[in-house]
Motif scaffolding. Structure first.
Motif: not given
Length: 139
Positions: A14-17, A75-99
């Motif tokens: 949250l501080d990073e955000l 938010v993704i921890k700084q050293e883990y950004r640009n590795q696809g995790l944010g995209h995975q979160f958004l893909s997951y939330i789209e599936d969640f929305a459909h369900e």
């Protein structure tokens, strides 16, 4: 999110955000959120280390038919950004929305220079810029 250690790791995110918070205050917030049936917290971990989280609210609005899902925090921890995790979160939330019969996902992102990379990320993931947010703190 049961342990003080997990919550302490969330405070770092949250501080990073841009929203610093103490462990004690975040514990209080999470207790309230845990009892709200339309609030959802998704956490990403790497070997017992919290590296990202997303908080969402399912809501109904006056201006749309059907439910929408508001991403309140992502938010993704700084050293883990640009590795696809944010995209995975958004893909997951789209599936969640459909369900859950949710037809729209919305979010706000600050108009600060340090948020420009986040804005580009959201645009790359199919979001569009549709409004300007305002806030007023009431003391």
């Amino acid at each position: 999110m049961d342990s003080d250690h997990d919550i302490a790791q969330l405070t770092v995110l949250l501080d990073e955000l841009g929203y610093p918070v103490s462990v004690e205050n975040l514990q209080k917030r999470l207790k309230i959120i845990a009892h709200e049936p339309h609030y959802f917290t998704f956490v990403a971990c790497d070997a017992q280390k919290v590296i990202g989280f997303m908080g969402c609210i399912k809501q109904y609005a006056w201006q749309y038919d059907g439910f929408l899902l508001r991403i309140e925090a992502l938010v993704i921890k700084q050293e883990y950004r640009n590795q696809g995790l944010g995209h995975q979160f958004l893909s997951y939330i789209e599936d969640f929305a459909h369900e859950h019969a949710i037809h729209q996902v919305i979010l706000n992102s600050g108009n600060r220079p340090e948020r420009q990379a986040a804005h580009a990320f959201y645009l790359q993931n199919g979001f569009s810029i549709s409004s300007t947010g305002f806030s007023k703190k009431i003391d």
